[in-house]
Structures are given as structure tokens and as C-alpha cells.
Design an enzyme around this catalytic site. Structure first.
Site, mmCIF file in Angstrom:
data_model
loop_
_atom_site.group_PDB
_atom_site.id
_atom_site.type_symbol
_atom_site.label_atom_id
_atom_site.label_comp_id
_atom_site.label_asym_id
_atom_site.label_seq_id
_atom_site.Cartn_x
_atom_site.Cartn_y
_atom_site.Cartn_z
ATOM 1 C CB SER A 1 -7.311 4.280 3.356
ATOM 2 O OG SER A 1 -6.596 3.509 4.308
ATOM 3 C CB SER B 1 -8.227 1.461 6.050
ATOM 4 O OG SER B 1 -8.633 2.781 6.310
ATOM 5 C CE LYS C 1 -3.778 1.983 2.797
ATOM 6 N NZ LYS C 1 -4.640 1.732 3.964
#
Length: 470
Positions: free
Chosen positions: A152, A176, A77
Site C-alpha cells: 500500500s 506494503s 504516506k
């Protein structure tokens, strides 16, 4: 004919160990799929093709013994540091910034013999529950490209669900991992607080956020969690190791007859649960009861009074990333609004908020620790249309929509409990809707055993569903 991307992460590793596939073949296959489909789902912000192939070539000269995910591509990520690779944290204010070091979780993944395909997209500083930035494509659910992949870890989930990675690393500060897992029909684990270190740079602070796996099935998630779990000197939090020695040991283990609490009333008073989400919740309850577990209705252990206290923390954490004064105009409206409130929050108010949340957690755990797991929805609605969160008058309205959309997940971040998303339900229109199970602190093992039992009961990878682009 089975394609490489049809194989699970563990199946890929077995094929590499048995020399049926090489790390280079596997890496080239996923890089080709990223080239063909990556832009459509907005999964990657950076593709490190040459680095990935160099890693794969080196692995072909190494011994895979003792490394369960050897040769398996795992993207990182874009909130996590990979030395020498650009990192934007989802923000145009960090254009051109290159990570000076690896995060320790990245080191663990590299030592395990995984291959980094690139950096998956994330919203600005990981603050929103949807993945839309000022650059690049929004992360979209492969089940319906008009719908958001959530956030996210939206890029990570979009990559796995579209077959652009067999599994992915994500992170979760208020849902997230679980929110995008729900929006993309995947399994995701938010581990216990202190399970995975953020060393060497990212601070623990209130302990809301943690790294974790996003996968298509439970066994891959357990194996990835085994690799990612570690503790570094100087960490503020620590979670006890799994009683069976590994998380993978819980896959296929009979969990026994469990007492599972459930509630569906959101902690955010204005949030409304969509009928399809209620249907997913009831369907999951029926599956658990059919497996012999006792499912018991309870009141929400967290009250609405915790919402403004959590907001104070969220406002303050929005200020954690330094932004040069000359770059501030590049902040997205929501981020600028959150940071304005964060910088206006006095330190005593921040400490009072954290104290209030800890007190609320102590009382809540007196209730939930009486049960082996707690079932709730993951989010209150089906995957939201791309652009929906910002299709309002001002950032405060966007923030209200975020709270109403994802009021359940953050409770586990406040308490530090492990929690998972189970991809058990699809709407008549083909949209995935997950449900969430939270467990006792440090007891990911029970959640993994229970999840694997549920997965087996519904067949294959949650019914062997695949999006059209698969």
C-alpha cells in the site's frame, strides 16, 4: 551534470551542511519535479508546497549539527497523520478530513530537520497490495507506466523511483513497503515489531503493521530508520535498540560468513511463481554464495493452514476505520467486501486466529532462528498491469489475486521479524523484480550489513539503473 535528484538523501544532507545547497533550493527542485511528473506516476495525493517551503526557510536559520538528514525532503504516506494537513486514508469516505495531530513518527522526522513535500498515495485504508483509489491517479511504476507501483506504500515508492523525493516514509502490514519496493526497483525495510511507535492514535493490536523507510540505497534507509525508530509509553510492543548504537553503524560493516536459508514455495497453495521471479531468486542466491555465504534450502516454515487465520485478522482490521453510514456507499467494492466479513467475524474467532498465528510463529522461528537470514521472493510475479487486480468478476476474486501475488511478505508481519527488499534483478523488458531477506527479531543490523555488502558487490545503486523519466 549531476542534478539535485541524482544525489542520495545523505549526499543532499552533506551538501546542505556544507552550504553547497540550501534547504530551499532542494525543496524547490523536488516540488518542480512533482509538478512535472507527479501525475504521470500517481505518487502524491496532496502536495504541501507552501508548508514545505516554510519548513525549508526555517531550517536555513537552524543548526544542522547532529541531524544526519537535515534539509532532506521526506514525504509522508497518506495513512499517517500530519497536523493540519488533509488525510484521506485512501478513501473517498474521508473527503475533507484534516488530521488533528501528528503521528509520533512524523514528529521525529520533523525534529530531524526533514522537509515534508506532501502526502503520498495509498489504497483505501492500506488494505490492497496495489494503489488505486476512487480519486486521483493510480500509483504507477516509473519503469513502465502501464504497471502498478504496488501497495500500500505505492505512492511513496513511485515518488522515490521517479526522483520526486530522495527517500520516503512508508508503512507495512502485509508487505506494503516491500511489495512496492520490488515493483519500483528500490530498497525497503520492514522493521521489527515494536521498532517504530504508532502513537498517539493508531493502535498496535496484533502488531502486524509498522512504519519503515523506502530508499534507493541501503545507507539512506539505515539513516532514515535511525530517525524513525522510537518507543512511546503505552505501546504494546518494543524492539531492542541496535547493538552498535545506530543502524547506520552497520552500513559497510563486514557481516562475516552467514548461514542463509532459502525457500520458494508460497504459503498460499494456489500461488504460482513466475519464471522471471525464479530467475531473480536464483540470481540472488548466486550473489550471496559468491560473497562467501552459505545458502541452504529449507521447507517453508509456515504452512498453508495459517492463511485462513490471517484472513480473519485482515477482515477484522478492515473495520478499524470508522465510516459514517451516509458515506458507506463511497467505499470501494473490495473494502466493502472485506468489512462485511470483518463485521461478521465473532470476537472468539478473531482471538482464535491470533492465537493460531502466534503458535505457528513460535514453531516457525525454531527453524528460521537457526539462520542469519532467510531468502525468498518478495512477490510471485513481475509488477502487475494497472487495473489487473480488479479486472475480475467480484471482490473475492480480487482478494484471491492479491493472495497469489504476495504470499511471502505477510509471514514477516505475522512473526514480527525484520525484512528487506533487495532490488537485484530486472527482466529483459526492463521490469524490476526484488527478492526478500528476513532476519531474526530485533536484528535489522545483520540485514543492513548484508544488504550493503550485496549492494556494493553489484555496483552503485544496484547497478546504477534509472527509469527513463529520471
Amino acid at each position: 551534470m549531476t542534478s539535485i535528484h541524482d544525489l542520495t538523501a545523505l549526499e543532499l544532507a552533506t551538501a546542505v551542511r556544507d552550504r553547497e545547497l540550501s534547504p530551499v533550493e532542494v525543496t524547490e527542485h523536488f516540488l518542480d519535479r512533482i509538478d512535472r511528473y507527479g501525475a504521470a506516476v500517481g505518487a502524491y495525493v496532496t502536495v504541501t508546497a507552501e508548508m514545505a517551503l516554510d519548513q525549508a526557510r526555517r531550517l536555513e536559520r537552524e543548526d544542522p549539527a547532529g541531524r544526519a538528514l537535515f534539509g532532506v525532503p521526506i514525504p509522508i504516506k497518506d495513512l499517517n497523520l500530519v497536523k493540519g494537513v488533509p488525510i484521506s486514508f485512501g478513501s473517498a469516505t474521508y473527503e475533507g478530513f484534516v488530521a488533528p495531530v501528528d503521528d509520533s513518527v512524523v514528529e521525529r522526522l520533523r525534529e530531524a530537520g526533514t522537509v515534508m513535500l506532501g502526502k503520498t498515495s495509498t489504497p483505501e485504508f492500506g488494505l490492497p497490495c496495489y494503489t488505486e483509489t476512487s480519486f486521483g491517479e493510480p500509483a504507477r511504476s516509473p519503469w513502465d507506466l502501464t504497471r502498478s507501483a504496488g501497495g500500500s506504500s505505492g505512492g511513496a515508492a513511485a515518488a522515490v523511483a521517479a526522483g520526486l523525493a530522495p527517500a520516503a516514509q512508508g508503512s507495512d502490514g502485509a508487505g506494503s513497503i516491500r511489495i512496492p519496493a520490488s515493483a519500483c526497483g528500490l530498497y525497503g525495510i520492514k522493521p521489527s515489531r515494536g521498532r517504530i511507535s504508532f502513537a498517539p492514535i493508531i493502535p498496535d493490536l496484533a502488531g502486524l503493521s509498522t512504519n519503515g523507510p523506502i530508499t534507493r540505497n541501503v545507507a539512506d534507509a539505515a539513516a532514515l530508520l535511525d530517525v524513525m525508530a522510537h518507543h512511546n509509553s503505552g505501546d504494546l510492543y518494543w524492539a531492542p535498540p541496535p547493538a552498535l548504537g545506530s543502524f547506520s553503524a552497520y552500513v559497510g560493516r563486514d557481516p562475516g560468513r552467514l548461514r542463509i536459508a532459502r525457500y520458494i514455495d508460497p504459503v498460499v497453495p494456489t500461488a504460482e511463481v513466475h519464471p522471471e521471479v525464479r530467475a531473480a531468486y536464483e540470481s540472488a542466491s548466486a550473489v550471496l554464495e559468491a560473497l562467501g555465504h552459505e545458502v541452504i534450502d529449507i521447507q517453508s516454515p509456515f504452512g498453508p493452514d495459517m492463511v485462513p487465520e490471517f484472513e480473519r485478522l485482515w477482515f477484522s482490521f478492515a473495520c478499524m476505520h470508522p465510516v459514517a453510514e451516509e458515506m458507506a456507499s463511497k467505499l470501494r467494492p473490495l473494502t466493502a467486501w472485506l468489512r462485511e466479513r470483518g463485521f461478521a467475524t465473532p470476537a472468539p474467532d478473531f482471538l482464535k486466529a491470533q492465537s493460531a498465528l502466534q503458535l505457528a510463529t513460535r514453531f516457525a522461528l525454531l527453524v528460521t532462528d537457526e539462520y542469519d537470514a532467510v531468502l525468498t521472493p518478495t512477490i510471485t510475479q513481475p509488477p502487475a498491469p494497472v487495473g489487473w487486480f480488479e479486472d475480475v468478476a467480484d471482490p473475492q476474486d480480487t482478494f484471491t489475486r492479491m493472495k497469489d501475488f504476495a504470499p511471502f511478505a505477510a509471514c514477516s508481519n505475522v512473526s514480527g521479524q525484520p525484512a528487506v527488499n533487495l532490488p537485484l534483478y530486472w527482466t529483459p523488458d526492463g521490469l524490476p523484480i526484488g527478492v526478500m531477506l528476513a532476519g531474526r527479531f530485533g536484528d535489522e543490523g545483520t540485514l543492513i550489513s548484508l544488504s550493503a555488502q550485496v549492494e556494493a558487490s553489484v555496483g552503485g545503486f544496484w547497478g546504477d539503473r534509472r527509469p527513463t523519466m529520471w
